[in-house]
Design an enzyme around this catalytic site. Structure first.
Site, PDB file in Angstrom:
ATOM      1  N   HIS A 108     -38.578   9.609  17.632  1.00  0.00           N
ATOM      2  CA  HIS A 108     -37.385   8.584  17.643  1.00  0.00           C
ATOM      3  C   HIS A 108     -37.838   7.460  17.842  1.00  0.00           C
ATOM      4  O   HIS A 108     -37.484   6.110  17.421  1.00  0.00           O
ATOM      5  CB  HIS A 108     -36.651   9.140  18.928  1.00  0.00           C
ATOM      6  CG  HIS A 108     -35.684  10.214  18.766  1.00  0.00           C
ATOM      7  ND1 HIS A 108     -34.527  10.278  17.589  1.00  0.00           N
ATOM      8  CD2 HIS A 108     -35.576  11.646  19.540  1.00  0.00           C
ATOM      9  CE1 HIS A 108     -34.205  11.361  18.042  1.00  0.00           C
ATOM     10  NE2 HIS A 108     -34.549  12.191  18.763  1.00  0.00           N
TER      11      HIS A 108
ATOM     12  N   HIS B 146     -41.483  15.088  19.638  1.00  0.00           N
ATOM     13  CA  HIS B 146     -40.148  14.536  18.979  1.00  0.00           C
ATOM     14  C   HIS B 146     -39.794  13.212  19.364  1.00  0.00           C
ATOM     15  O   HIS B 146     -39.329  12.418  18.786  1.00  0.00           O
ATOM     16  CB  HIS B 146     -39.266  15.770  19.737  1.00  0.00           C
ATOM     17  CG  HIS B 146     -37.986  15.741  19.390  1.00  0.00           C
ATOM     18  ND1 HIS B 146     -37.322  16.734  18.600  1.00  0.00           N
ATOM     19  CD2 HIS B 146     -37.057  14.797  19.980  1.00  0.00           C
ATOM     20  CE1 HIS B 146     -36.015  16.123  18.349  1.00  0.00           C
ATOM     21  NE2 HIS B 146     -35.706  15.171  19.363  1.00  0.00           N
ATOM     22  N   GLU B 147     -39.707  13.008  21.030  1.00  0.00           N
ATOM     23  CA  GLU B 147     -39.550  11.644  21.323  1.00  0.00           C
ATOM     24  C   GLU B 147     -40.200  10.454  20.609  1.00  0.00           C
ATOM     25  O   GLU B 147     -39.611   9.377  20.312  1.00  0.00           O
ATOM     26  CB  GLU B 147     -39.484  11.578  22.791  1.00  0.00           C
ATOM     27  CG  GLU B 147     -38.595  12.420  23.625  1.00  0.00           C
ATOM     28  CD  GLU B 147     -37.128  12.654  23.229  1.00  0.00           C
ATOM     29  OE1 GLU B 147     -36.514  11.574  22.616  1.00  0.00           O
ATOM     30  OE2 GLU B 147     -36.617  13.544  23.225  1.00  0.00           O
TER      31      GLU B 147
ATOM     32  N   GLU C 187     -32.223  11.847  14.117  1.00  0.00           N
ATOM     33  CA  GLU C 187     -32.653  13.131  14.618  1.00  0.00           C
ATOM     34  C   GLU C 187     -33.495  13.823  13.554  1.00  0.00           C
ATOM     35  O   GLU C 187     -34.563  14.729  13.968  1.00  0.00           O
ATOM     36  CB  GLU C 187     -31.482  14.283  14.688  1.00  0.00           C
ATOM     37  CG  GLU C 187     -31.712  15.427  15.683  1.00  0.00           C
ATOM     38  CD  GLU C 187     -32.305  15.085  17.030  1.00  0.00           C
ATOM     39  OE1 GLU C 187     -32.016  14.123  17.522  1.00  0.00           O
ATOM     40  OE2 GLU C 187     -32.823  16.107  17.342  1.00  0.00           O
TER      41      GLU C 187
HETATM   42 ZN    ZN Z   1     -33.801  14.138  19.557  1.00  0.00          ZN
END
Ligand code: ZN
Length: 494
Positions: free
Chosen positions: A266, A262-263, A293
């Site tokens: 980003h 997830h990170e 997101e």
């Molecule tokens: Zn996030």
């Protein structure tokens, strides 16, 4: 050779960014390596940098540059876009009265500890008093910011420019009408086994596996690094230095791997922005919270929780953790990591019930702001909504309306952006599957380069040049359409 006023304008804004990136480094250090006793002075140092960068941004000089540049005819399309966006941000910043900013920042810096203690002691009342004052400030804020229809419009606009209550009501209306009944169907089926997720997983090996995957995604450790922190996050210090943090749990497989991808999602977005060319300018910045997101959720959910991904990678995981995964098949594993089950805590929720948590917060924020709901009635209303929508009732407020930190710093309008992130991600995923030949084979093999290339070309390289609705249309062929998310979940969970 660009216009000399434009160059001075750019240089001024580059210095503003120098200060904010320096502040980001202090904040990253605070959350990773800083010794406990450094906390007090660190808070002051960060506040000083924040104030300085704000003062530099609202400097009347910027207003003069904008005025002169608005009359220039020799500028390129990108330069004009930067000017227009800075003008928007500048005018918005000037609407904030100094007294309001000072008092609000004082109120919210104290609110964190009140919230924290209220949560620890499971006592809503003291936080409720602070929250009432925060809402009074927010009501003043929407008045000086201005809005057309609903006061909440002025607040969501900060996270997704152009977004309104009208649009959000439409989206969350469909969530209630179509997603909630589907969740009921899914949880009525026999529950998949997920015992193996809570077996033993050494942190080092979890990280070895996660690191291999985020490198395949395209995260380059010569432009980033990963460190341990109590909460996983991603932070950018400018071109060529975008970092992530991880948190490991030896008895819960999901916490390190899915947060790491997830990170990294980003981080890939930040690294794909044209920051070198537009340092300090809107075209070198991320478009919006929901778009950010969407990038992280795309990798986490649409890719790394998919059957195709694990078909190609489960064998490797099994070799790393034979004692925990020997008796588990790839199908069981995929069903286990995607188990749908209503729980009380938002950040631990699955991909489907998550949007129930957001739906409830969205309704509460809107009603608090418009005055339809009083702060003292929040706990009861919260519990009633959890019962109606997720079929569970929090035994106390700590696991209910006190669970999230957001309201303590006055972030109203933020929650809906999480759901939009998932909906944008599903739409992006759908478009990619149509355009990239052999999509599932690539995911299975871990050959993610065509996926990243697609994201870079269609999304990352534009920075803030287009509004979200426009960029979504350019990249996927249509504006936000939640049917793509519904199709995706029906296929995956049906
Ligand atoms: Zn996030």
């Amino acid at each position: 050779m660009s216009n000399s006023i434009y160059q001075s304008f750019h240089q001024h804004l580059a210095k503003v960014s120098d200060l904010s990136y320096a502040g980001a480094i202090l904040s990253w250090d605070q959350q990773t390596y800083m010794p406990k006793n450094g906390a007090k002075i660190r808070a002051q140092q960060m506040a000083t940098l924040r104030t300085l960068s704000h003062e530099m941004f609202v400097d009347p000089k910027i207003g003069q540059y904008l005025e002169k540049l608005s009359q220039e005819s020799s500028l390129s399309e990108n330069e004009r876009a930067n000017i227009q966006l800075v003008d928007r941000d500048y005018k918005r910043s000037l609407k904030y009265p100094k007294k309001w900013v000072e008092e609000f920042s004082q109120l919210t810096s104290g609110a964190f500890s009140v919230w924290h203690e209220a949560k620890e002691k499971n006592d809503f009342k003291p936080f409720g008093e602070v929250l009432s004052r925060i809402i009074d400030f927010k009501r003043e804020e929407v008045e000086f910011l201005g809005y057309e229809k609903h006061p909440y419009d002025a607040l969501v606009d900060e996270y997704e420019p152009g977004l309104t209550v009208k649009k959000l009501d439409e989206v969350f209306g469909l969530v209630a009408q179509k997603l909630f009944p589907f969740i009921k169907e899914v949880i009525a089926k026999p529950s998949p086994r997920d015992d193996f997720i809570y077996r033993s997983y050494s942190k080092e090996r979890q990280w070895d596996f996660a690191k291999g995957i985020i490198e395949k995604m395209g995260y380059d450790f010569s432009s980033g690094r990963a460190d341990h922190a109590p909460h996983p996050f991603c932070t950018s210090f400018g071109p060529g230095d975008v970092r992530v943090t991880i948190r490991g749990d030896e008895k819960f497989f999901n916490s390190l791997f899915f947060a790491a991808v997830h990170e990294a999602g980003h981080a890939l977005y930040e690294l794909g922005l044209p920051v070198s060319e537009h340092y300090g300018l809107p075209l070198g910045s991320a478009l919006s919270m929901p778009f950010h997101e969407s990038q992280s959720r795309f990798w986490e959910n649409n890719i790394c929780r998919s059957h195709a991904f694990w078909k190609g990678h489960f064998g490797q995981l099994q070799k790393l953790f034979p004692e925990s995964l020997n008796d588990v098949s790839v199908d069981e594993f995929v069903r286990g990591i995607n188990k749908v089950e209503p729980i009380l805590i938002r950040v631990e929720a699955d991909e489907l019930t998550y949007h129930g948590h957001i739906y409830i917060r969205y309704q509460i924020e809107k009603a608090l702001l418009s005055g339809e709901l009083q702060v003292k009635d929040v706990p009861a209303y919260w519990n009633e909504q959890y019962k109606n929508i997720l079929g569970i009732v929090p035994p106390n407020d700590a696991e209910g309306c006190l669970q999230d930190v957001h309201w303590s710093y006055g972030a109203f309008g933020y929650f809906p952006t999480y759901s939009l992130g998932s909906f944008y991600a599903a739409q992006i995923h759908g478009a990619m599957q149509k355009e990239i030949a052999g999509f599932n084979d690539l995911v299975e093999k871990g050959d993610f380069q065509p996926l990243l290339k697609w994201l870079r070309e269609k999304i990352h390289r534009h920075g803030r040049k287009y509004e979200s609705a426009e960029l979504l249309k350019m990249s996927t062929g249509e504006e936000l359409n939640i049917d793509h998310f519904l199709d995706y979940v029906r296929k995956k969970y049906g």
